[in-house]
Design a protein around this motif. Structure first.
Motif, mmCIF file in Angstrom:
data_model
loop_
_atom_site.group_PDB
_atom_site.id
_atom_site.type_symbol
_atom_site.label_atom_id
_atom_site.label_comp_id
_atom_site.label_asym_id
_atom_site.label_seq_id
_atom_site.Cartn_x
_atom_site.Cartn_y
_atom_site.Cartn_z
ATOM 1 N N LEU A 136 22.155 -5.090 -35.850
ATOM 2 C CA LEU A 136 20.846 -4.613 -36.307
ATOM 3 C C LEU A 136 19.798 -5.714 -36.230
ATOM 4 O O LEU A 136 18.628 -5.452 -35.936
ATOM 5 C CB LEU A 136 20.954 -4.093 -37.741
ATOM 6 N N GLU A 137 20.222 -6.946 -36.471
ATOM 7 C CA GLU A 137 19.298 -8.073 -36.349
ATOM 8 C C GLU A 137 18.858 -8.246 -34.900
ATOM 9 O O GLU A 137 17.664 -8.421 -34.614
ATOM 10 C CB GLU A 137 19.970 -9.345 -36.859
ATOM 11 N N LEU A 138 19.803 -8.177 -33.982
ATOM 12 C CA LEU A 138 19.468 -8.319 -32.562
ATOM 13 C C LEU A 138 18.578 -7.175 -32.083
ATOM 14 O O LEU A 138 17.705 -7.370 -31.221
ATOM 15 C CB LEU A 138 20.749 -8.366 -31.731
ATOM 16 N N ALA A 139 18.793 -5.977 -32.639
ATOM 17 C CA ALA A 139 17.999 -4.817 -32.231
ATOM 18 C C ALA A 139 16.617 -4.798 -32.872
ATOM 19 O O ALA A 139 15.801 -3.928 -32.547
ATOM 20 C CB ALA A 139 18.744 -3.534 -32.569
ATOM 21 N N GLY A 140 16.362 -5.715 -33.790
ATOM 22 C CA GLY A 140 15.060 -5.784 -34.438
ATOM 23 C C GLY A 140 14.906 -4.875 -35.634
ATOM 24 O O GLY A 140 13.812 -4.772 -36.197
ATOM 25 N N VAL A 141 15.987 -4.206 -36.044
ATOM 26 C CA VAL A 141 15.902 -3.278 -37.172
ATOM 27 C C VAL A 141 15.612 -4.032 -38.462
ATOM 28 O O VAL A 141 14.808 -3.576 -39.302
ATOM 29 C CB VAL A 141 17.202 -2.468 -37.298
ATOM 30 N N LEU A 142 16.255 -5.189 -38.649
ATOM 31 C CA LEU A 142 16.041 -5.954 -39.871
ATOM 32 C C LEU A 142 14.617 -6.492 -39.947
ATOM 33 O O LEU A 142 14.028 -6.559 -41.030
ATOM 34 C CB LEU A 142 17.055 -7.103 -39.957
ATOM 35 N N ALA A 143 14.065 -6.870 -38.802
ATOM 36 C CA ALA A 143 12.671 -7.314 -38.795
ATOM 37 C C ALA A 143 11.745 -6.151 -39.167
ATOM 38 O O ALA A 143 10.750 -6.338 -39.876
ATOM 39 C CB ALA A 143 12.304 -7.867 -37.420
ATOM 40 N N HIS A 144 12.100 -4.949 -38.696
ATOM 41 C CA HIS A 144 11.310 -3.774 -39.049
ATOM 42 C C HIS A 144 11.389 -3.514 -40.552
ATOM 43 O O HIS A 144 10.370 -3.176 -41.185
ATOM 44 C CB HIS A 144 11.824 -2.559 -38.278
ATOM 45 N N TRP A 145 12.599 -3.674 -41.140
ATOM 46 C CA TRP A 145 12.746 -3.510 -42.586
ATOM 47 C C TRP A 145 11.901 -4.551 -43.330
ATOM 48 O O TRP A 145 11.266 -4.234 -44.341
ATOM 49 C CB TRP A 145 14.203 -3.617 -43.003
#
Length: 376
Positions: A136-145
């Motif tokens: 999820l970090e690599l996919a940018g999901v955590l940045a979105h959160w």
């Protein structure tokens, strides 16, 4: 380094694992064998698909939260340029150590059996959870959160977010009154009386002139309404705008309703999932939603003050009622079924969650407000 709710949640979940692994904490004995001998034992004779799934799934959230907390805090730099690998390594190492300790301690409990298969499944679950967090970090999901959190919540939101994340789990244990968390007076009186038995201090214990009576419909309605209102107010103390508060209130009350239905389904069967939704309960949920709507434009410190008042009224009314007539059967269903490892912790969450909120809000209001008044 960023403050993150994942770190305290990881600690809380680790405590859940310890509780589930060592419950019921009774009958400790020494079998005169090395605690790590289970690692070299053969394949267990008895196992079920539920056991396999539980041992894997039970450690997935732990691996996820541990890896997420290290990624968010930015304090893993063992592999230059590869913080995701570092987070996975630290999370899996921590989960492996915890599982090894739990399986070793189970050697001393007569109701538990240490197993190398369980240990391997726990490690696999931790790896899956940590890998999911890194992915999820690599996919940018955590940045979105992170961006979502910055837009929706004030910077000092970590404690409230942890409490809000624990609220649905506290609702999983069946309560005598729907959404009625914190009903401890009757059990506390019984515990103190048993503890003081055969001592002169028993006479000091105040004796109630009239036994606790079941709540009348109006009181039940009030308890349900405040039970839905309290988590909404807690969210209001950290949300940035009135519009976001409205969305949060709708989602929170809907979530509380669904989790209560899930608890009823787990306790009495799927056909009884909505049996608790009587007329006073339905009106209470509606009243809680109306109260939440009336507080949409109130400043955060005002919401905190109303939250303290709502908590005190809720706990006062709720603790004037005894456990329901069906509560004993409900507890037996949990204690005799597959949820024996988790019923104790869920029960403690249901008892203590309102008091944890009370302490948190008192600490919050004792500090000066550092953020501007929310926009309309």
């Amino acid at each position: 380094m960023h403050k993150t709710s994942a770190w305290p949640l990881a600690g809380a979940y680790a405590l859940l694992v310890v509780y589930a692994s060592l419950y019921p904490f009774a009958g400790w004995r020494n079998q005169e064998i090395a605690p790590w001998d289970f690692l070299f034992a053969g394949w267990p004779r008895y196992w079920t698909g539920f056991d396999v799934a539980a041992n894997v799934v039970g450690y997935v959230p732990l691996g996820f939260l541990l890896a997420l907390s290290f990624l968010r805090r930015g304090n893993v730099r063992f592999f230059a340029g590869h913080p995701n690998l570092a987070a996975i390594g630290v999370a899996v190492g921590s989960g492996t150590l915890l599982s090894l300790c739990m399986e070793s301690l189970q050697n001393f409990l007569p109701s538990r059996v240490a197993s190398n298969v369980d240990f391997g499944l726990n490690v696999a679950g931790t790896l899956i959870g940590a890998g999911l967090a890194a992915g999820l970090e690599l996919a940018g999901v955590l940045a979105h959160w992170s961006r979502f959190r910055e837009r929706w919540f004030i910077p000092q939101a970590r404690g409230a977010l942890v409490l809000l994340a624990l609220w649905p789990f506290a609702l999983l244990f069946p309560a005598a009154v729907p959404l009625g968390l914190g009903q401890v007076l009757e059990r506390l009186e019984t515990f103190v009386a048993d503890w003081l038995q055969d001592t002169p201090f028993l006479e000091w214990l105040p004796v109630r002139d009239v036994e606790l009576q079941p709540l009348v419909p109006a009181a039940e309605l009030l308890c349900v309404a405040l039970g839905a209102f309290v988590p909404c107010l807690l969210g209001y103390t950290i949300l940035r705008s009135a519009g976001r508060r409205a969305v949060f209130a709708l989602v929170t009350i809907a979530l509380g309703t669904l989790v209560t239905a899930l608890s009823a389904a787990l306790s009495w069967g799927p056909t009884h999932a909505w049996a608790w939704l009587s007329l006073p309960v339905r009106l209470g949920l509606l009243f809680g939603l109306v109260l939440s709507a009336l507080m949409l434009a109130v400043p955060r410190r005002g919401c905190a003050a109303v939250l303290l008042l709502a908590l005190m009224i809720h706990l006062s009314v709720l603790n004037q009622a005894p456990a329901s007539a069906y509560f004993t059967d409900t507890l037996q269903a949990w204690e005799q079924g597959r949820f024996i490892r988790f019923n104790g912790l869920a029960q403690w969450l249901g008892w203590l969650w309102p008091y944890a909120v009370l302490v948190y809000v008192l600490l919050r209001v004792s500090r000066p407000e550092r953020t501007p008044r929310i926009p309309a």
